[in-house]
Design a protein around this motif. Structure first.
Motif, PDB file in Angstrom:
ATOM      1  N   LYS A   7       0.836  -1.202   0.000  1.00  0.00           N
ATOM      2  CA  LYS A   7       0.000   0.000   0.000  1.00  0.00           C
ATOM      3  C   LYS A   7       0.876   1.260   0.000  1.00  0.00           C
ATOM      4  N   ASN A   8       1.892   1.282   0.876  1.00  0.00           N
ATOM      5  CA  ASN A   8       2.787   2.450   0.954  1.00  0.00           C
ATOM      6  C   ASN A   8       3.552   2.657  -0.354  1.00  0.00           C
ATOM      7  N   SER A   9       4.037   1.543  -0.932  1.00  0.00           N
ATOM      8  CA  SER A   9       4.773   1.630  -2.202  1.00  0.00           C
ATOM      9  C   SER A   9       3.875   2.166  -3.313  1.00  0.00           C
ATOM     10  N   SER A  10       2.643   1.672  -3.359  1.00  0.00           N
ATOM     11  CA  SER A  10       1.691   2.127  -4.382  1.00  0.00           C
ATOM     12  C   SER A  10       1.369   3.604  -4.233  1.00  0.00           C
ATOM     13  N   GLN A  11       1.219   4.049  -2.984  1.00  0.00           N
ATOM     14  CA  GLN A  11       0.909   5.458  -2.738  1.00  0.00           C
ATOM     15  C   GLN A  11       2.064   6.365  -3.149  1.00  0.00           C
ATOM     16  N   ILE A  12       3.278   5.963  -2.800  1.00  0.00           N
ATOM     17  CA  ILE A  12       4.453   6.765  -3.189  1.00  0.00           C
ATOM     18  C   ILE A  12       4.604   6.749  -4.709  1.00  0.00           C
ATOM     19  N   ALA A  43       8.423   1.734  -4.822  1.00  0.00           N
ATOM     20  CA  ALA A  43       7.607   2.729  -5.531  1.00  0.00           C
ATOM     21  C   ALA A  43       8.304   3.168  -6.820  1.00  0.00           C
ATOM     22  N   ILE A  44       9.613   3.369  -6.731  1.00  0.00           N
ATOM     23  CA  ILE A  44      10.394   3.760  -7.912  1.00  0.00           C
ATOM     24  C   ILE A  44      10.348   2.642  -8.951  1.00  0.00           C
ATOM     25  N   VAL A  45      10.497   1.398  -8.479  1.00  0.00           N
ATOM     26  CA  VAL A  45      10.453   0.238  -9.370  1.00  0.00           C
ATOM     27  C   VAL A  45       9.070   0.118 -10.033  1.00  0.00           C
ATOM     28  N   LEU A  46       8.021   0.363  -9.248  1.00  0.00           N
ATOM     29  CA  LEU A  46       6.655   0.300  -9.791  1.00  0.00           C
ATOM     30  C   LEU A  46       6.447   1.294 -10.933  1.00  0.00           C
ATOM     31  N   ARG A  47       7.125   2.417 -10.884  1.00  0.00           N
ATOM     32  CA  ARG A  47       7.011   3.418 -11.944  1.00  0.00           C
ATOM     33  C   ARG A  47       7.869   3.067 -13.154  1.00  0.00           C
ATOM     34  N   LEU A  89      11.418  15.257  -2.689  1.00  0.00           N
ATOM     35  CA  LEU A  89      10.314  14.786  -1.846  1.00  0.00           C
ATOM     36  C   LEU A  89      10.913  14.356  -0.509  1.00  0.00           C
ATOM     37  N   ILE A  90      10.283  14.780   0.592  1.00  0.00           N
ATOM     38  CA  ILE A  90      10.766  14.405   1.923  1.00  0.00           C
ATOM     39  C   ILE A  90      10.080  13.099   2.340  1.00  0.00           C
ATOM     40  N   LEU A  91      10.884  12.082   2.591  1.00  0.00           N
ATOM     41  CA  LEU A  91      10.369  10.729   2.824  1.00  0.00           C
ATOM     42  C   LEU A  91       9.429  10.661   4.029  1.00  0.00           C
ATOM     43  N   GLU A  92       9.766  11.396   5.114  1.00  0.00           N
ATOM     44  CA  GLU A  92       8.965  11.301   6.333  1.00  0.00           C
ATOM     45  C   GLU A  92       7.657  12.094   6.264  1.00  0.00           C
ATOM     46  N   SER A  93       7.524  12.964   5.263  1.00  0.00           N
ATOM     47  CA  SER A  93       6.306  13.789   5.189  1.00  0.00           C
ATOM     48  C   SER A  93       5.807  13.898   3.750  1.00  0.00           C
ATOM     49  N   LEU A  94       5.650  12.748   3.113  1.00  0.00           N
ATOM     50  CA  LEU A  94       5.159  12.744   1.736  1.00  0.00           C
ATOM     51  C   LEU A  94       3.694  13.199   1.702  1.00  0.00           C
ATOM     52  N   PRO A  95       3.311  13.967   0.700  1.00  0.00           N
ATOM     53  CA  PRO A  95       1.917  14.412   0.609  1.00  0.00           C
ATOM     54  C   PRO A  95       0.997  13.233   0.332  1.00  0.00           C
ATOM     55  N   PRO A  96      -0.303  13.377   0.606  1.00  0.00           N
ATOM     56  CA  PRO A  96      -1.222  12.281   0.277  1.00  0.00           C
ATOM     57  C   PRO A  96      -1.219  12.035  -1.228  1.00  0.00           C
ATOM     58  N   PRO A  97      -1.336  10.780  -1.651  1.00  0.00           N
ATOM     59  CA  PRO A  97      -1.276  10.485  -3.087  1.00  0.00           C
ATOM     60  C   PRO A  97      -2.483  11.073  -3.820  1.00  0.00           C
ATOM     61  N   PRO A  98      -2.266  11.589  -5.019  1.00  0.00           N
ATOM     62  CA  PRO A  98      -3.380  12.115  -5.804  1.00  0.00           C
ATOM     63  C   PRO A  98      -4.253  10.984  -6.330  1.00  0.00           C
ATOM     64  N   THR A  99      -5.474  11.281  -6.613  1.00  0.00           N
ATOM     65  CA  THR A  99      -6.368  10.255  -7.173  1.00  0.00           C
ATOM     66  C   THR A  99      -6.289  10.307  -8.692  1.00  0.00           C
ATOM     67  N   VAL A 100      -5.193   9.759  -9.210  1.00  0.00           N
ATOM     68  CA  VAL A 100      -5.008   9.727 -10.665  1.00  0.00           C
ATOM     69  C   VAL A 100      -4.718   8.297 -11.094  1.00  0.00           C
ATOM     70  N   ALA A 102      -2.797   7.548 -13.467  1.00  0.00           N
ATOM     71  CA  ALA A 102      -1.464   7.502 -14.077  1.00  0.00           C
ATOM     72  C   ALA A 102      -0.459   6.723 -13.237  1.00  0.00           C
ATOM     73  N   ALA A 103      -0.873   6.302 -12.030  1.00  0.00           N
ATOM     74  CA  ALA A 103       0.072   5.641 -11.126  1.00  0.00           C
ATOM     75  C   ALA A 103       0.154   4.137 -11.327  1.00  0.00           C
ATOM     76  N   SER A 104      -0.511   3.638 -12.357  1.00  0.00           N
ATOM     77  CA  SER A 104      -0.469   2.198 -12.578  1.00  0.00           C
ATOM     78  C   SER A 104       0.959   1.741 -12.851  1.00  0.00           C
ATOM     79  N   GLN A 105       1.242   0.484 -12.512  1.00  0.00           N
ATOM     80  CA  GLN A 105       2.594  -0.047 -12.655  1.00  0.00           C
ATOM     81  C   GLN A 105       3.030  -0.034 -14.120  1.00  0.00           C
ATOM     82  N   LYS A 106       4.264   0.400 -14.330  1.00  0.00           N
ATOM     83  CA  LYS A 106       4.823   0.400 -15.685  1.00  0.00           C
ATOM     84  C   LYS A 106       5.508  -0.941 -15.936  1.00  0.00           C
TER      85      LYS A 106
END
Length: 338
Positions: A7-12, A43-47, A89-100, A102-106
């Motif tokens: 869940k965290n990886s997907s959100q990032i 998260a980086i790998v998912l992109r 991006l600051i790891l400890e205070s990442l903003p809430p993920p947008p509802t887009v 475009a975040a599907s796994q590449k």
């Protein structure tokens, strides 16, 4: 949990998508070990982007050099580390993920670049080693054949995740079998000891200097309490016992200081002092020394439970071939080689 990590990886990953990160972009990851580091990595790998892990000891000047060399698009960093002139991006205070969407796994192919890992520079200036998904996964699979783990194992991560040794042996291998990983809040003897007792750690990846330090501490405590001779005799007797469970029974009071469950230490990064290795094995703990380089993702050879010698770095892991050139250079061939 594994569900939390996904869940965290997907959100990032969604946040990266909102930052226009696309497949092949280089993303720097500069933070101490933590579950958040692991989530950012995946998260980086998912992109479909490329992870460029940075050691927290590195100075801004060197990191700026990496930014230029890799043409990095983004930096994910801890709030405790210096600011740099790059989108961050600051790891400890990442903003809430947008509802887009475009975040599907590449989709990534095995020969796509997964990471650029900068070596410590033993042969001059540090160089970025380019590792594909195949390089890393091949090494995970072959190392697991030599040193198997199960979902019942609990590992402790104390070496930097910016190094391939910890990344493969301490993160990817445990996760690939469903094991548990503990990240100490601080790397000091009190915190490590507390975590080992609380989480009943079974596996540890370490460098020889750490193993030496702990043995010296055990010996120092024995000397202070007037039990130096008793400890020396325990080591001598235990070495003669053929079975590890017999050794563990004999030295149970010492093992309790590590939580009583530690059964294996994977040692690498430097040559292990044979005497230190023998003392650990006298405590009923397997010491499996290995050898590798960043360029080989990283394991080249390792000892196994059934075939091990303390002073040896073991045999080449499955799928890896080693040849010694006439001038003594070690030549390595396999799917793990950059």
């Amino acid at each position: 949990s594994y569900q939390d990590l996904y869940k965290n990886s997907s959100q990032i990953s969604q946040i990266l998508a909102a930052s226009q990160v696309v497949k092949g972009d280089k993303i720097l990851l500069w933070a101490p070990n933590s579950p958040y580091w692991v989530a950012a990595f995946f998260a980086i790998v998912l992109r479909g982007a490329v992870v460029v892990p940075i050691n927290i000891e590195n100075k801004p000047d060197f990191i700026n050099k990496i930014i230029r060399e890799t043409a990095a698009k983004l930096l994910i960093k801890s709030k405790f580390l210096p600011k740099l002139k790059i989108k961050t991006l600051i790891l400890e205070s990442l903003p809430p993920p947008p509802t887009v969407s475009a975040a599907s796994q590449k989709s990534t192919a095995e020969n796509d670049l997964a990471e650029i890992v900068y070596t410590s520079g033993t042969t001059g200036d540090p160089k970025g080693v380019m590792l594909t998904h195949q390089n890393i996964l091949a090494n995970v699979a072959s190392t697991l054949q030599v040193i198997p783990l199960t979902d019942k194992d609990r590992s402790l991560s104390i070496l930097p995740l910016s190094h391939m040794f910890e990344q493969v042996a301490g993160m990817l291998i445990p996760l690939s079998v469903g094991a548990q990983i503990t990240y100490p809040a601080a790397i000091n003897s009190i915190e490590i000891s507390k975590n080992m007792i609380e989480d009943k750690v079974t596996k540890l990846v370490a460098v020889p200097e750490f193993l030496k330090l702990i043995i010296k501490r055990i010996e120092g405590e024995a000397e202070k309490s007037g039990k130096k001779v008793l400890l020396e005799n325990l080591f001598k007797i235990s070495k003669l016992l053929p079975a590890m469970w017999l050794r563990r029974t004999l030295v149970r009071p010492i093992l309790k200081k590590f939580g009583g469950q530690l059964d294996t230490i994977a040692s690498g990064g430097a040559a292990l002092d044979e005497t230190i290795g023998q003392k650990w094995e006298a405590l009923g703990i397997y010491v499996l020394q290995g050898y590798g380089t960043t360029e080989t993702a990283p394991v080249i050879s390792a000892n196994s439970y059934s075939n091990r010698q303390i002073a040896s770095v073991g045999k080449p892991v499955p799928g890896v071939e080693v040849k010694i050139a006439q001038d003594g250079e070690i030549l390595v061939q396999g799917p793990n080689v950059t």
